[in-house]
Scaffold this motif. Structure first.
Motif, short mmCIF file in Angstrom:
data_model
loop_
_atom_site.label_atom_id
_atom_site.label_comp_id
_atom_site.label_asym_id
_atom_site.label_seq_id
_atom_site.Cartn_x
_atom_site.Cartn_y
_atom_site.Cartn_z
N GLU A 167 0.84 -1.21 0.00
CA GLU A 167 0.00 0.00 0.00
C GLU A 167 0.87 1.25 0.00
O GLU A 167 0.57 2.23 -0.72
N ASN A 168 1.97 1.22 0.78
CA ASN A 168 2.89 2.36 0.80
C ASN A 168 3.58 2.53 -0.55
O ASN A 168 3.78 3.66 -1.02
N ILE A 169 3.98 1.42 -1.17
CA ILE A 169 4.60 1.48 -2.50
C ILE A 169 3.63 2.08 -3.50
O ILE A 169 4.01 2.93 -4.34
N ASN A 170 2.37 1.67 -3.44
CA ASN A 170 1.36 2.18 -4.36
C ASN A 170 1.19 3.69 -4.20
O ASN A 170 1.13 4.43 -5.19
N ARG A 171 1.13 4.17 -2.94
CA ARG A 171 0.96 5.60 -2.70
C ARG A 171 2.18 6.39 -3.21
O ARG A 171 2.03 7.47 -3.80
N ALA A 172 3.39 5.82 -3.01
CA ALA A 172 4.60 6.50 -3.48
C ALA A 172 4.62 6.59 -5.01
O ALA A 172 5.01 7.62 -5.57
N LEU A 173 4.20 5.52 -5.69
CA LEU A 173 4.16 5.53 -7.16
C LEU A 173 3.12 6.53 -7.67
O LEU A 173 3.37 7.28 -8.64
#
Length: 603
Positions: free
Chosen positions: A538-544
């Motif tokens: 979820e954090n990776i998705n928000r960063a992307l």
């Protein structure tokens, strides 16, 4: 008689379904009922022959392994009578030969040599307690349905342990061949360098003669007998008489030439006649507490080795082994050993293979062997007194050599360095620190190696094989890629142990390819995503999304999607999507962009 029993059982099962259900339940816990239902006269003939051949091995091995453990010879004989009888009732292997084994013997010797145990001054009682505790531990494991525990000790650790224990046994027995005195420093590989104390020429001569007979009756004789056309069962019968012949000739030589008194050749000594009285006098709280750790290791290794051996012969005949039922059978066998004053037991590799090769069809062969040994214990123990210990040492050496698998260690090292390290360190741990410590070290290293591998899973940037819908590693194959599309295949379940590594790998790829607009994680090999990994995704998705990129999922398995759909992760992906196939992701995300062709270079 077997046909009558089978007829009655089959008749009852066909006419009344309730007895059939009861019979199925009984067969589950008493497998002997299963093979008795179809037992025939030909089966009995085969079992009778195999039982006689196996009984020939039981006498010298039982005495030899008792002496190897530093115990009176009768403890090995007692452990070869009642325990295999109990196993015949409860065991699922039709050919496993249960009794004293070399590995258990060296573990018993190690336990008895511990200062706190040797200070008690009663090795026989301590050994019987080890048998009782091992049996109870196995039964507790069966109650807890821990039969699958056999899968948690890796083959490299088991091989390293058996090789290390074999070296200890060899080092322990070599002085016996030359009549050297046993070391006072216990089972420690370092103290065998102090052995240069002279040797007994007569003892050495008997040992060399025994080794010559054992070697001659091995491959050379079997090859010759096969060439002249004898059947396999006859060849097995002749070749496996070697231990009995060496014992017989050695005993005759000692008696005829009076070697014991004139040349100080060590012999077995007096062996009590008759059966021991069944007793519970071995129960002692303090001794039980001190011996419990050693008993746990003996139970574990005895179980793992026995199941491994049982599976070998079962697979050759298309039979099945029930691991949890084996715990019950081996637990009952060890309790029987304790009640009858015997040492801990397990499935023996050499005896099992002899039993199998001699044509044993069922455990009736072991019942016959135990019966013959009972007769020997009742009437012939005076004949055992003059058996030279050097002959028994030669028998042990020849039995233990197949367990010394140094070539396997080299093979494992070449195939997998992590497993190779665990195998070598287990062997060295057994030699340097001791039996229990060596096994523990091997198990810890195996777990550490597994965690290292799972924390650094294989990840591949993939592209499409031209003209197909197959996607492969860009470093291994000539593939098509797209400048704004990153296809990343993760070949492991995503957990807290590896999510940081996956995130760092993705970050490095995005830094290397700054034009990427869409990231597709291919979950072909992902079977699970734990809570920690989900939060990281979820954090990776928000960063992307913050940098104008999308995160997409392709080829996720049903169970993984079931878990993801219980959360709002799929909703958070938008405008990213979940694609059924990688080809669908490429078709939608790459659009009309022309692919570039890369020539894979294997790294």
């Amino acid at each position: 008689m077997g046909n009558v029993v089978a007829h009655l059982l089959l008749t009852n099962s066909m006419t009344d379904p309730a007895p059939y259900s009861i019979m199925s339940r009984l067969t589950q816990y008493l497998p002997i009922i299963g093979w008795l239902r179809t037992y025939s006269r030909q089966d009995f003939n085969d079992d009778l022959f195999a039982g006689i051949i196996t009984a020939i091995l039981l006498v010298p091995q039982g005495i030899a392994y008792s002496i190897l453990a530093g115990l009176p010879p009768e403890l090995g004989l007692y452990a070869s009578i009642l325990p295999p009888t109990l196993y015949a009732l409860f065991g699922t292997s039709r050919t496993l030969s249960v009794g004293p084994v070399s590995i258990a013997a060296i573990m018993i010797a190690s336990a008895l040599s511990a200062p706190e145990i040797s200070a008690l001054g009663n090795p026989v009682q301590s050994t019987v307690i080890l048998s009782a505790e091992s049996g109870l531990i196995m039964l507790l494991m069966a109650l807890l349905r821990m039969g699958g525990l056999v899968n948690f000790i890796s083959h490299p650790v088991l091989t390293g342990f058996t090789s290390g224990a074999s070296l200890l046994i060899i080092a322990n027995q070599l002085p016996q061949l030359a009549g050297l005195k046993s070391p006072s420093c216990g089972l420690n590989a370092a103290c065998y360098s102090t052995y240069v104390q002279g040797f007994n020429v007569a003892t050495l001569g008997i040992a060399l003669a025994a080794l010559s007979v054992l070697i001659l009756f091995g491959k050379p004789l079997t090859t010759l007998l096969k060439k002249i056309g004898l059947s396999l069962s006859i060849v097995t019968a002749i070749s496996k008489c070697a231990p009995l012949l060496t014992v017989l000739f050695g005993t005759l030589a000692v008696s005829y030439f009076n070697l014991q008194s004139q040349h100080h050749v060590a012999v077995v000594g007096q062996v009590p006649s008759g059966f021991p009285l069944l007793s519970l006098n071995f129960i002692d709280g303090e001794q039980w507490r001190l011996l419990l750790p050693s008993a746990a290791f003996i139970a574990l290794i005895a179980y793992v080795e026995s199941v491994a051996i049982a599976k070998v012969t079962a697979n050759l005949r298309g039979e099945k082994i029930a691991p949890n039922q084996e715990l019950i059978a081996l637990g009952a066998s060890n309790l029987a050993a304790a009640l009858s004053g015997g040492m801990p037991v397990a499935g023996g590799f050499s005896r099992t293979m002899v039993n199998f090769a001699a044509g044993a069809k069922t455990q009736m062969a072991m019942l016959i062997a135990a019966g013959l040994l009972s007769v020997a214990v009742m009437f012939f123990t005076p004949w055992f007194e003059k058996i030279p210990k050097a002959v028994l040492a030669a028998i042990i050496l020849m039995a233990i050599m197949p367990l010394l698998r140094l070539k396997d260690i080299l093979h494992t090292w070449r195939y997998d360095c992590g497993d190779g390290i665990a195998e070598v360190m287990t062997l060295l741990g057994v030699l340097v620190f001791g039996i229990e410590e060596g096994i523990s070290l091997g198990i810890i290293l195996t777990i550490a190696s597994h965690l290292r591998k799972s924390s650094q899973p294989h990840i591949a940037v993939v592209g499409r094989i031209p003209g197909t819908e197959h996607f492969r590693n860009i470093k291994r194959h000539q593939v098509e890629t797209w400048q704004d599309l990153l296809l990343l295949r993760i070949d492991e379940s995503i957990t807290f142990t590896n999510i940081v590594y996956i995130e760092e790998y993705l970050t490095a790829e995005l830094w290397r390819q700054p034009n990427i607009k869409h990231v597709v994680l291919i979950f072909t090999s992902v079977s699970d995503i734990d809570t920690t990994a989900l939060e990281a995704l979820e954090n990776i998705n928000r960063a992307l999304q913050a940098t104008g990129k999308t995160l997409n999922i392709a080829e996720a398995k049903g169970p993984v999607m079931d878990k993801l759909q219980k959360t709002d992760f799929v909703e958070q992906l938008k405008p990213g999507k979940v694609f059924f196939r990688s080809a669908d992701a490429v078709k939608e995300l790459a659009g009309a962009i022309e692919p570039r062709l890369l020539l894979g270079i294997k790294e």
